[in-house]
Design a protein around this motif. Structure first.
Motif, PDB file in Angstrom:
ATOM      1  N   UNK A   1      -2.524  14.056  14.599  1.00 51.37           N
ATOM      2  CA  UNK A   1      -1.893  13.100  15.498  1.00 51.37           C
ATOM      3  C   UNK A   1      -0.416  12.984  15.134  1.00 51.37           C
ATOM      4  N   UNK A   2       0.476  13.345  16.050  1.00 51.12           N
ATOM      5  CA  UNK A   2       1.904  13.253  15.739  1.00 51.12           C
ATOM      6  C   UNK A   2       2.367  11.815  15.480  1.00 51.12           C
ATOM      7  N   UNK A   3       1.621  10.843  15.969  1.00 48.77           N
ATOM      8  CA  UNK A   3       1.999   9.458  15.715  1.00 48.77           C
ATOM      9  C   UNK A   3       1.819   9.088  14.250  1.00 48.77           C
ATOM     10  N   UNK A   4       0.924   9.787  13.534  1.00 47.83           N
ATOM     11  CA  UNK A   4       0.808   9.568  12.093  1.00 47.83           C
ATOM     12  C   UNK A   4       2.093   9.996  11.389  1.00 47.83           C
ATOM     13  N   UNK A   5       2.677  11.102  11.821  1.00 52.15           N
ATOM     14  CA  UNK A   5       3.965  11.511  11.243  1.00 52.15           C
ATOM     15  C   UNK A   5       5.033  10.447  11.480  1.00 52.15           C
ATOM     16  N   UNK A   6       5.096   9.911  12.693  1.00 49.45           N
ATOM     17  CA  UNK A   6       6.092   8.876  12.990  1.00 49.45           C
ATOM     18  C   UNK A   6       5.828   7.622  12.165  1.00 49.45           C
ATOM     19  N   UNK A   7       4.567   7.268  12.013  1.00 46.29           N
ATOM     20  CA  UNK A   7       4.220   6.085  11.217  1.00 46.29           C
ATOM     21  C   UNK A   7       4.562   6.300   9.746  1.00 46.29           C
ATOM     22  N   UNK A   8       4.256   7.466   9.219  1.00 44.47           N
ATOM     23  CA  UNK A   8       4.558   7.752   7.819  1.00 44.47           C
ATOM     24  C   UNK A   8       6.058   7.724   7.577  1.00 44.47           C
ATOM     25  N   UNK A   9       6.803   8.287   8.499  1.00 45.74           N
ATOM     26  CA  UNK A   9       8.262   8.318   8.368  1.00 45.74           C
ATOM     27  C   UNK A   9       8.866   6.921   8.361  1.00 45.74           C
ATOM     28  N   UNK A  10       8.263   5.987   9.087  1.00 48.55           N
ATOM     29  CA  UNK A  10       8.836   4.645   9.204  1.00 48.55           C
ATOM     30  C   UNK A  10       8.105   3.596   8.370  1.00 48.55           C
ATOM     31  N   UNK A  11       7.093   3.979   7.625  1.00 53.14           N
ATOM     32  CA  UNK A  11       6.278   3.013   6.892  1.00 53.14           C
ATOM     33  C   UNK A  11       7.113   2.076   6.025  1.00 53.14           C
ATOM     34  N   UNK A  12       7.988   2.601   5.235  1.00 56.58           N
ATOM     35  CA  UNK A  12       8.837   1.770   4.386  1.00 56.58           C
ATOM     36  C   UNK A  12      10.097   1.297   5.083  1.00 56.58           C
ATOM     37  N   UNK A  13      10.240   1.665   6.336  1.00 57.55           N
ATOM     38  CA  UNK A  13      11.456   1.353   7.107  1.00 57.55           C
ATOM     39  C   UNK A  13      11.053   0.904   8.507  1.00 57.55           C
TER      40      UNK A  13
ATOM     41  N   UNK B   1      -4.093   2.796  -1.567  1.00 53.60           N
ATOM     42  CA  UNK B   1      -4.036   1.898  -2.726  1.00 53.60           C
ATOM     43  C   UNK B   1      -4.930   2.361  -3.874  1.00 53.60           C
ATOM     44  N   UNK B   2      -6.188   2.675  -3.609  1.00 49.10           N
ATOM     45  CA  UNK B   2      -7.077   3.092  -4.708  1.00 49.10           C
ATOM     46  C   UNK B   2      -6.537   4.346  -5.399  1.00 49.10           C
ATOM     47  N   UNK B   3      -6.108   5.325  -4.612  1.00 49.41           N
ATOM     48  CA  UNK B   3      -5.588   6.560  -5.203  1.00 49.41           C
ATOM     49  C   UNK B   3      -4.397   6.256  -6.112  1.00 49.41           C
ATOM     50  N   UNK B   4      -3.494   5.422  -5.647  1.00 52.13           N
ATOM     51  CA  UNK B   4      -2.318   5.072  -6.442  1.00 52.13           C
ATOM     52  C   UNK B   4      -2.724   4.385  -7.741  1.00 52.13           C
ATOM     53  N   UNK B   5      -3.668   3.462  -7.677  1.00 51.30           N
ATOM     54  CA  UNK B   5      -4.137   2.758  -8.877  1.00 51.30           C
ATOM     55  C   UNK B   5      -4.801   3.728  -9.839  1.00 51.30           C
ATOM     56  N   UNK B   6      -5.708   4.554  -9.312  1.00 53.14           N
ATOM     57  CA  UNK B   6      -6.452   5.476 -10.166  1.00 53.14           C
ATOM     58  C   UNK B   6      -5.589   6.585 -10.752  1.00 53.14           C
ATOM     59  N   UNK B   7      -4.429   6.820 -10.177  1.00 53.00           N
ATOM     60  CA  UNK B   7      -3.534   7.865 -10.679  1.00 53.00           C
ATOM     61  C   UNK B   7      -2.320   7.303 -11.411  1.00 53.00           C
ATOM     62  N   UNK B   8      -2.431   6.058 -11.860  1.00 51.54           N
ATOM     63  CA  UNK B   8      -1.440   5.495 -12.763  1.00 51.54           C
ATOM     64  C   UNK B   8      -0.151   4.991 -12.145  1.00 51.54           C
TER      65      UNK B   8
ATOM     66  N   UNK C   1       3.959  -1.142  -3.228  1.00 54.67           N
ATOM     67  CA  UNK C   1       4.579  -1.429  -1.918  1.00 54.67           C
ATOM     68  C   UNK C   1       3.549  -1.487  -0.788  1.00 54.67           C
ATOM     69  N   UNK C   2       2.486  -0.698  -0.880  1.00 53.63           N
ATOM     70  CA  UNK C   2       1.456  -0.700   0.162  1.00 53.63           C
ATOM     71  C   UNK C   2       0.794  -2.076   0.256  1.00 53.63           C
ATOM     72  N   UNK C   3       0.554  -2.706  -0.885  1.00 47.32           N
ATOM     73  CA  UNK C   3      -0.038  -4.048  -0.882  1.00 47.32           C
ATOM     74  C   UNK C   3       0.955  -5.042  -0.278  1.00 47.32           C
ATOM     75  N   UNK C   4       2.216  -4.913  -0.644  1.00 48.72           N
ATOM     76  CA  UNK C   4       3.249  -5.801  -0.076  1.00 48.72           C
ATOM     77  C   UNK C   4       3.327  -5.642   1.444  1.00 48.72           C
ATOM     78  N   UNK C   5       3.233  -4.394   1.919  1.00 51.33           N
ATOM     79  CA  UNK C   5       3.285  -4.159   3.367  1.00 51.33           C
ATOM     80  C   UNK C   5       2.086  -4.783   4.077  1.00 51.33           C
ATOM     81  N   UNK C   6       0.908  -4.668   3.482  1.00 54.66           N
ATOM     82  CA  UNK C   6      -0.275  -5.264   4.098  1.00 54.66           C
ATOM     83  C   UNK C   6      -0.172  -6.795   4.112  1.00 54.66           C
ATOM     84  N   UNK C   7       0.422  -7.349   3.098  1.00 54.93           N
ATOM     85  CA  UNK C   7       0.574  -8.811   3.028  1.00 54.93           C
ATOM     86  C   UNK C   7       1.682  -9.335   3.942  1.00 54.93           C
TER      87      UNK C   7
END
Length: 140
Positions: free
Chosen positions: A74-86, A118-125, A133-139
């Motif tokens: 889905x090309x919209x996933x690329x657009x979402x990923x590109x703008x996730x932190x912005x 989130x789980x992957x980030x936690x489990x990989x240190x 930041x993912x938790x902050x974005x969800x909140x």
């Protein structure tokens, strides 16, 4: 889409079981992610499009690197990923995109991407979930 739904559901269960996020917040973002998981015609996508992968010169894209996750999607996933932190720059991106875009799908992909990372980030240190930041974005 079925695999992405299952992954979302598994990660939502983990977030609640491990008391990373309150159940109401997880359920709200699970519901938002439904818009992302609606069937759409697939396209060739980057798969991990971040600002660090895009080279700009004189307000023009001159290159994109790291195509290791490229494929059909889905090309919209690329657009979402590109703008996730912005997220405040979404209008600027869409102004140059050249076609109508389902904004609810992009919002849904933001939720989906955060929920499943989130789980992957936690489990990989990458640190305590509270500091991610993912938790902050969800909140937010």
């Amino acid at each position: 889409v079925g695999d992405q739904r299952a992954r979302r559901d598994d990660e939502c269960a983990w977030l609640v079981t491990e008391d990373v996020l309150p159940v109401d917040l997880v359920e709200r973002h699970r519901a938002l992610a439904r818009a992302a998981l609606r069937p759409r015609p697939p396209a060739f996508v980057h798969g991990d499009l971040h600002v660090e992968h895009v080279f700009i010169e004189d307000d023009r894209v001159t290159g994109i690197i790291d195509w290791s996750e490229a494929g059909r999607g889905d090309p919209l996933l690329d657009l979402a990923t590109l703008t996730l932190g912005h997220r405040d720059r979404l209008d600027d991106l869409l102004a140059g995109y050249g076609r109508e875009v389902d904004r609810a799908a992009i919002t849904g992909w933001w939720s989906w991407r955060c929920l499943v990372a989130i789980r992957w980030l936690v489990e990989n240190g990458y640190g305590d979930p509270v500091e991610l930041p993912e938790v902050a974005l969800l909140r937010s």
